[in-house]
Scaffold this active site. Structure first.
Site, PDB file in Angstrom:
ATOM      1  CB  CYS A 130      -0.910   0.121   1.231  1.00 21.55           C
ATOM      2  SG  CYS A 130      -0.235  -0.791   2.566  1.00 21.55           S
ATOM      3  CG  HIS A 243      -0.757   4.092   4.767  1.00 29.45           C
ATOM      4  ND1 HIS A 243      -1.501   3.409   5.671  1.00 29.45           N
ATOM      5  CD2 HIS A 243      -0.453   2.690   4.003  1.00 29.45           C
ATOM      6  CE1 HIS A 243      -1.324   2.314   5.852  1.00 29.45           C
ATOM      7  NE2 HIS A 243      -0.810   1.496   4.769  1.00 29.45           N
TER       8      HIS A 243
HETATM    9  O1  25A Z   1       1.042 -11.808   5.331  1.00 24.41           O
HETATM   10  P1  25A Z   1       1.035 -10.282   4.933  1.00 24.41           P
HETATM   11  O2  25A Z   1       0.864 -10.254   3.038  1.00 24.41           O
HETATM   12  O3  25A Z   1       1.791 -10.492   5.113  1.00 24.41           O
HETATM   13  O4  25A Z   1      -0.505 -10.767   5.173  1.00 24.41           O
HETATM   14  C1  25A Z   1      -0.929  -9.774   6.706  1.00 24.41           C
HETATM   15  C2  25A Z   1      -2.694  -9.495   6.735  1.00 24.41           C
HETATM   16  O5  25A Z   1      -2.436  -8.223   5.740  1.00 24.41           O
HETATM   17  C3  25A Z   1      -3.686  -7.632   5.094  1.00 24.41           C
HETATM   18  C4  25A Z   1      -4.755  -8.871   5.830  1.00 24.41           C
HETATM   19  O6  25A Z   1      -5.296  -8.753   7.026  1.00 24.41           O
HETATM   20  C5  25A Z   1      -4.064 -10.294   6.033  1.00 24.41           C
HETATM   21  O7  25A Z   1      -4.041 -11.349   6.938  1.00 24.41           O
HETATM   22  N1  25A Z   1      -3.572  -7.800   4.285  1.00 24.41           N
HETATM   23  C6  25A Z   1      -2.636  -8.464   3.264  1.00 24.41           C
HETATM   24  N2  25A Z   1      -2.774  -7.933   2.237  1.00 24.41           N
HETATM   25  C7  25A Z   1      -2.734  -6.135   2.841  1.00 24.41           C
HETATM   26  C8  25A Z   1      -2.928  -4.893   2.004  1.00 24.41           C
HETATM   27  N3  25A Z   1      -2.641  -5.172  -0.068  1.00 24.41           N
HETATM   28  C9  25A Z   1      -3.543  -6.271   3.785  1.00 24.41           C
HETATM   29  N4  25A Z   1      -3.195  -5.214   4.004  1.00 24.41           N
HETATM   30  C10 25A Z   1      -3.453  -4.115   3.459  1.00 24.41           C
HETATM   31  N5  25A Z   1      -3.154  -3.920   2.312  1.00 24.41           N
HETATM   32  P2  25A Z   1      -7.302  -8.897   7.041  1.00 24.41           P
HETATM   33  O8  25A Z   1      -7.937  -8.617   8.028  1.00 24.41           O
HETATM   34  O9  25A Z   1      -7.559  -7.507   6.238  1.00 24.41           O
HETATM   35  O10 25A Z   1      -7.491  -9.867   5.643  1.00 24.41           O
HETATM   36  C11 25A Z   1      -7.568 -11.251   6.850  1.00 24.41           C
HETATM   37  C12 25A Z   1      -8.355 -12.349   5.462  1.00 24.41           C
HETATM   38  O11 25A Z   1      -7.888 -13.276   5.962  1.00 24.41           O
HETATM   39  C13 25A Z   1      -8.791 -14.584   5.986  1.00 24.41           C
HETATM   40  N6  25A Z   1      -8.158 -15.580   6.454  1.00 24.41           N
HETATM   41  C14 25A Z   1      -6.666 -15.393   7.232  1.00 24.41           C
HETATM   42  N7  25A Z   1      -6.774 -16.631   7.634  1.00 24.41           N
HETATM   43  C15 25A Z   1      -7.234 -17.057   6.890  1.00 24.41           C
HETATM   44  C16 25A Z   1      -8.259 -16.480   6.327  1.00 24.41           C
HETATM   45  N8  25A Z   1      -8.819 -17.014   4.612  1.00 24.41           N
HETATM   46  C17 25A Z   1      -8.444 -18.213   4.623  1.00 24.41           C
HETATM   47  N9  25A Z   1      -7.958 -19.273   5.579  1.00 24.41           N
HETATM   48  C18 25A Z   1      -7.425 -18.801   6.509  1.00 24.41           C
HETATM   49  N10 25A Z   1      -6.423 -20.072   6.754  1.00 24.41           N
HETATM   50  C19 25A Z   1      -9.331 -14.219   7.099  1.00 24.41           C
HETATM   51  O12 25A Z   1     -10.870 -14.480   7.368  1.00 24.41           O
HETATM   52  C20 25A Z   1      -9.387 -12.495   6.395  1.00 24.41           C
HETATM   53  O13 25A Z   1     -10.915 -12.250   5.326  1.00 24.41           O
HETATM   54  P3  25A Z   1     -10.861 -14.418   8.740  1.00 24.41           P
HETATM   55  O14 25A Z   1     -11.667 -16.082   8.605  1.00 24.41           O
HETATM   56  O15 25A Z   1     -10.083 -15.749   9.210  1.00 24.41           O
HETATM   57  O16 25A Z   1     -11.180 -13.612   9.458  1.00 24.41           O
HETATM   58  C21 25A Z   1     -12.615 -13.498  10.124  1.00 24.41           C
HETATM   59  C22 25A Z   1     -12.853 -12.167  10.642  1.00 24.41           C
HETATM   60  O17 25A Z   1     -12.247 -12.592  12.022  1.00 24.41           O
HETATM   61  C23 25A Z   1     -10.991 -11.417  12.409  1.00 24.41           C
HETATM   62  N11 25A Z   1     -10.020 -12.706  13.204  1.00 24.41           N
HETATM   63  C24 25A Z   1      -9.086 -13.273  12.406  1.00 24.41           C
HETATM   64  N12 25A Z   1      -8.179 -13.833  13.089  1.00 24.41           N
HETATM   65  C25 25A Z   1      -8.722 -14.161  14.102  1.00 24.41           C
HETATM   66  C26 25A Z   1     -10.490 -13.740  14.177  1.00 24.41           C
HETATM   67  N13 25A Z   1     -10.774 -13.205  15.112  1.00 24.41           N
HETATM   68  C27 25A Z   1     -10.695 -14.532  16.168  1.00 24.41           C
HETATM   69  N14 25A Z   1      -9.462 -14.374  16.338  1.00 24.41           N
HETATM   70  C28 25A Z   1      -8.933 -14.970  15.378  1.00 24.41           C
HETATM   71  N15 25A Z   1      -7.954 -16.012  15.160  1.00 24.41           N
HETATM   72  C29 25A Z   1     -10.928 -10.917  11.645  1.00 24.41           C
HETATM   73  O18 25A Z   1     -10.356  -9.875  11.798  1.00 24.41           O
HETATM   74  C30 25A Z   1     -11.665 -11.063  10.543  1.00 24.41           C
HETATM   75  O19 25A Z   1     -12.732  -9.796  10.510  1.00 24.41           O
HETATM   76  O1  L14 Z   2       0.914  -5.439   1.802  1.00 24.95           O
HETATM   77  O2  L14 Z   2       0.250  -2.391   7.460  1.00 24.95           O
HETATM   78  O3  L14 Z   2       2.742  -6.053   2.300  1.00 24.95           O
HETATM   79  O4  L14 Z   2       0.507  -3.852   8.795  1.00 24.95           O
HETATM   80  C1  L14 Z   2       1.640  -5.556   5.319  1.00 24.95           C
HETATM   81  C2  L14 Z   2       1.573  -4.823   6.559  1.00 24.95           C
HETATM   82  C3  L14 Z   2       0.281  -4.304   3.931  1.00 24.95           C
HETATM   83  C4  L14 Z   2      -0.278  -3.154   5.366  1.00 24.95           C
HETATM   84  C5  L14 Z   2       1.781  -5.738   2.661  1.00 24.95           C
HETATM   85  C6  L14 Z   2       0.171  -3.935   7.757  1.00 24.95           C
HETATM   86  C7  L14 Z   2       1.610  -5.268   4.072  1.00 24.95           C
HETATM   87  C8  L14 Z   2       0.613  -4.074   6.137  1.00 24.95           C
END
Ligand code: 25A
Ligand code: L14
Length: 338
Positions: A130, A243
């Protein structure tokens, strides 16, 4: 070429996934069928799309039959596990995670900057970080005009980038502190309410964070210029959405602040807000929910010959993530690449 496509959103219940679903509707993306996936935690939840509630299912390797386009935003581990399966099933993947961004044969696309690079792909197209996206949208026109030699950037990043739990943590800590209650610190290593934390993503061997090094490497890849030197400090601030970035550049040829304003006023995806006498400059609270990259406080750096300072703000969940991903999908459709 089809008229309409079967689209999957993996991570649909997250902060970015939610935004993807609403942007698909807002921009009237040619969706035939929308399939929503997340972890088992969200299985059985419903998300509304075009007036109809759609069920969220647990993602598995068999989820991708019949899917044309899969938008992934469920974290890097899930992308590594499931994106190759989606491609095997015949889908094109637009991946929001950091998993594949620096792979040499995977395009890393910001449509305003390097849209041409999308064609050579093997089924996965990466969506950049981002903070990098909003910076390169504003800097590309300047690089084309006068050449950028060096970038020094400090970010002021919103908590929504970390996801819904982080949004909740900032709100809860703020409420608790104002009510003189004990706070809970769980998502970030320190209290985020009323604080700035100079730490985003994990620390690396060189004492920079991953977020900082993403800005270095991804900028060079997207701008297709390895000679640009980038120095980044990324900071989390108690802001929900958008941001902000303080950006200093050194250019090869001289460019005045006036010329930068004129250049950026014509640049795709950019809106200049720069009228200091009227206290007018980009603000995170005004940029939330908007598509543009806002640029202001454009000044010549008086400490070097060819330097410019500016302030760049954009909605991290939209242009920084979901919107950019859907713009990529729109190119795939328009250029017959699906
Ligand atoms: O690994 P990375 O690339 O660094 O990414 C890390 C995180 O950054 C966000 C995204 O968070 C990701 O998880 N992200 C990724 N790309 C991004 C970008 N370009 C970015 N942020 C900004 N710019 P997020 O909260 O936006 O999305 C998380 C989604 O992923 C699903 N997910 C997680 N584990 C999964 C999965 N899907 C399939 N299989 C898996 N094993 C997650 O779904 C959500 O849609 P969910 O069902 O896990 O969560 C639903 C709701 O529940 C909350 N929650 C999550 N974990 C827990 C929880 N609640 C209670 N206990 C938990 N342990 C979540 O907040 C969500 O609202
Ligand atoms: O896209 O703000 O690599 O915590 C990982 C960390 C996005 C945002 C990415 C955060 C991110 C992020």
């Amino acid at each position: 070429m089809k008229d309409k496509y079967t689209v999957a959103v993996v991570g649909a219940t997250g902060a970015v996934g939610n935004e993807m679903v609403s942007i698909l509707e807002e921009r009237n993306f040619p969706v035939d069928d929308l399939r929503l996936f997340a972890s088992e935690r969200s299985e059985g939840n419903y998300i509304e799309f075009k007036g109809k509630n759609r069920r969220v299912n647990k993602v598995t390797k068999d989820s991708f039959h019949g899917i044309d386009i899969a938008l992934f935003s469920a974290g890097a581990a899930r992308s590594i596990e499931f994106a190759p399966e989606a491609v095997k099933s015949g889908a094109v993947v637009v991946d929001n995670s950091s998993a594949f961004r620096m792979e040499p044969d995977i395009p890393l696309i910001v449509p305003e900057v390097n849209r041409h690079a999308i064609k050579k792909n093997n089924g996965i197209i990466a969506n950049p970080n981002c903070s990098t996206i909003q910076m390169v949208v504003a800097l590309k026109p300047i690089h084309d005009a006068v050449g950028i030699k060096r970038i020094v950037v400090s970010t002021y990043q919103a908590v929504s980038g970390t996801g819904k739990k982080a949004i909740h943590e900032l709100a809860q800590q703020t409420r608790d502190l104002l009510s003189l209650k004990e706070i809970t610190v769980s998502i970030y290593p320190h209290q985020i309410a009323f604080n700035c934390i100079p730490h985003i993503d994990a620390f690396l061997e060189n004492d920079y964070t991953k977020e900082e090094m993403k800005m270095v490497h991804e900028t060079k890849k997207i701008m297709e210029d390895d000679s640009i030197r980038v120095s980044a400090t990324t900071v989390r601030v108690p802001v929900f959405h958008c941001h902000s970035e303080s950006v200093n550049i050194e250019t090869s040829k001289k460019i005045t602040a006036h010329e930068v304003r004129a250049l950026l006023s014509r640049a795709p995806g950019v809106k200049v807000i720069d009228d200091p006498k009227n206290f007018s400059y980009p603000l995170s609270i005004n940029s939330a929910g908007r598509d543009e990259v806002f640029v202001g406080r454009i000044r010549e750096d008086e400490s070097i010959d060819n330097g410019i300072n500016m302030w760049i703000v954009s909605d991290n969940l939209r242009k920084g993530a979901a919107l950019n991903a859907i713009q990529i999908a729109e190119i795939l459709v328009k250029e017959n690449l699906i």
